[in-house]
Design a protein around this motif. Structure first.
Motif, PDB file in Angstrom:
ATOM      1  N   LEU A  20       0.852  -0.923   0.041  1.00 25.89           N
ATOM      2  CA  LEU A  20      -0.130   0.062  -0.398  1.00 25.89           C
ATOM      3  C   LEU A  20       1.408   1.357  -0.252  1.00 25.89           C
ATOM      4  O   LEU A  20       0.601   2.461  -1.612  1.00 25.89           O
ATOM      5  CB  LEU A  20      -0.880  -0.104   1.293  1.00 25.89           C
ATOM      6  CG  LEU A  20      -1.852  -1.158   1.471  1.00 25.89           C
ATOM      7  CD1 LEU A  20      -3.062  -1.222   2.693  1.00 25.89           C
ATOM      8  CD2 LEU A  20      -3.149  -0.593   0.150  1.00 25.89           C
ATOM      9  N   LYS A  23       2.814   1.167  -3.719  1.00 26.58           N
ATOM     10  CA  LYS A  23       2.137   1.304  -4.731  1.00 26.58           C
ATOM     11  C   LYS A  23       0.968   2.578  -4.925  1.00 26.58           C
ATOM     12  O   LYS A  23       0.670   2.998  -5.524  1.00 26.58           O
ATOM     13  CB  LYS A  23       1.650  -0.268  -5.107  1.00 26.58           C
ATOM     14  CG  LYS A  23       2.246  -1.293  -5.562  1.00 26.58           C
ATOM     15  CD  LYS A  23       1.693  -3.268  -5.635  1.00 26.58           C
ATOM     16  CE  LYS A  23       3.047  -3.761  -5.816  1.00 26.58           C
ATOM     17  NZ  LYS A  23       2.255  -4.774  -6.372  1.00 26.58           N
ATOM     18  N   PHE A  24       0.782   2.487  -4.265  1.00 27.43           N
ATOM     19  CA  PHE A  24      -0.054   3.724  -3.711  1.00 27.43           C
ATOM     20  C   PHE A  24      -0.424   5.415  -3.304  1.00 27.43           C
ATOM     21  O   PHE A  24      -0.624   5.538  -2.787  1.00 27.43           O
ATOM     22  CB  PHE A  24      -1.640   3.055  -3.434  1.00 27.43           C
ATOM     23  CG  PHE A  24      -2.356   2.295  -3.143  1.00 27.43           C
ATOM     24  CD1 PHE A  24      -2.727   2.191  -5.078  1.00 27.43           C
ATOM     25  CD2 PHE A  24      -1.803   0.466  -3.397  1.00 27.43           C
ATOM     26  CE1 PHE A  24      -3.601   0.752  -5.737  1.00 27.43           C
ATOM     27  CE2 PHE A  24      -2.321  -0.631  -3.908  1.00 27.43           C
ATOM     28  CZ  PHE A  24      -3.733  -0.531  -5.114  1.00 27.43           C
ATOM     29  N   LEU A  26       0.384   5.143   0.343  1.00 24.31           N
ATOM     30  CA  LEU A  26      -0.378   5.767   1.124  1.00 24.31           C
ATOM     31  C   LEU A  26       0.171   6.736   2.096  1.00 24.31           C
ATOM     32  O   LEU A  26       1.108   6.645   2.454  1.00 24.31           O
ATOM     33  CB  LEU A  26      -0.844   3.860   1.665  1.00 24.31           C
ATOM     34  CG  LEU A  26      -2.118   4.366   2.291  1.00 24.31           C
ATOM     35  CD1 LEU A  26      -3.030   4.682   1.819  1.00 24.31           C
ATOM     36  CD2 LEU A  26      -2.839   2.706   2.961  1.00 24.31           C
TER      37      LEU A  26
END
Length: 211
Positions: A20, A23-24, A26
Motif C-alpha cells: 500500500l 504502490k499507492f 498511502l
C-alpha cells in the motif's frame, strides 16, 4: 486493519501494508486489535482478550517500514511469520542478525546506526552531525538521546563497549525483555475501545519510536 479477527499472520499484514505504501503512496496504515462487542459463534474467540500487544508491535514495525528503511521481508518471513511480542521488532531483527554488530558509532554510516536498537531517527541524525567535531563517547550518546539500556549491546565507541557483555542472542534477549512496557493506547483494565479510522490518538500519543 483489524488484527486478530482472522488468521492472517504478521508477515501477511506487513506485506500488504508495504504494498500500500509503495504502490499507492498511502500516507498511513492503521492497526486495531479486534474487540468482540458481543457473543456470537461466528466471531473469533479471544480468551486472553484483544491482542493489544500484537497491535503495538505492528505499529512499531510499520514505523520501521516508513522511517527506518526496513523491508517487510527483513523483519519476517514465511518461516517466521509473526513477531515476538516480548521484543520490539527492531530488537528482534537485531538479535537475528548479530553478525552485523557491534556498530562502531564513530565510523558507521547513517543506515547502520539507524538499525541499532535504542537509536531513533533524530538520534541517528544527531550522531552523524556531532561526530564531525570529534569522537563520541557513551556520555555523549546519552545526551543526544540514545536509549543506552537497549543500544549498549549493539554498539562500540572508539572500539570499546559500554560494559563487558556477550554478543549472544539469548543473553541479550533476557536483558532486553521489559515486562513493564507501557502500551500507547487507552485501557482501563476492564474494557477496550475499538480504534476508529478517524481517531488519531495513536499519532498524537506516539513519540518517535526510539528502538
Amino acid at each position: 486493519m483489524i488484527v486478530g479477527a482472522t488468521r492472517e499472520s504478521d508477515y501477511q499484514i506487513m506485506m500488504v501494508a508495504e504494498n500500500l505504501y509503495q504502490k499507492f503512496d498511502l500516507k498511513r496504515v492503521y492497526y486495531s486489535a479486534f474487540v468482540s462487542v458481543n457473543e456470537d459463534k461466528d466471531l473469533p474467540a479471544l480468551p486472553e482478550g484483544p491482542p493489544l500487544l500484537r497491535e503495538h508491535r505492528l505499529y512499531q514495525a510499520d514505523w520501521l517500514l516508513r522511517f527506518y528503511g526496513f523491508e517487510a521481508k527483513e523483519l519476517l518471513s514465511e518461516k517466521k511469520p509473526n513477531f515476538n511480542v516480548l521484543l520490539d521488532p527492531k530488537a528482534d531483527w537485531a538479535l537475528g542478525h548479530l553478525e552485523q554488530f557491534p556498530v562502531e558509532i564513530n565510523k558507521a554510516d547513517y543506515r547502520s546506526i539507524l538499525r541499532v536498537p535504542g537509536i531513533g531517527v533524530k538520534s541517528a541524525q544527531r550522531i552523524v552531525r556531532a561526530r564531525r567535531n570529534g569522537n563520541l563517547g557513551f556520555d555523549d550518546l546519552k545526551k543526544i538521546g540514545v536509549a543506552l539500556k537497549r543500544a549498549l549491546y549493539f554498539i562500540t565507541c572508539n572500539g570499546k563497549m559500554m560494559y563487558p557483555t556477550k554478543l549472544e542472542e539469548n543473553y541479550i534477549a533476557r536483558n532486553l525483555i521489559d515486562g513493564k512496557e507501557k502500551l500507547p493506547f487507552d485501557r482501563d483494565g476492564m474494557t477496550y475501545r475499538q480504534l476508529s479510522l478517524f481517531d488519531d490518538i495513536q499519532a498524537a500519543g506516539w513519540k518517535q519510536m526510539n528502538a
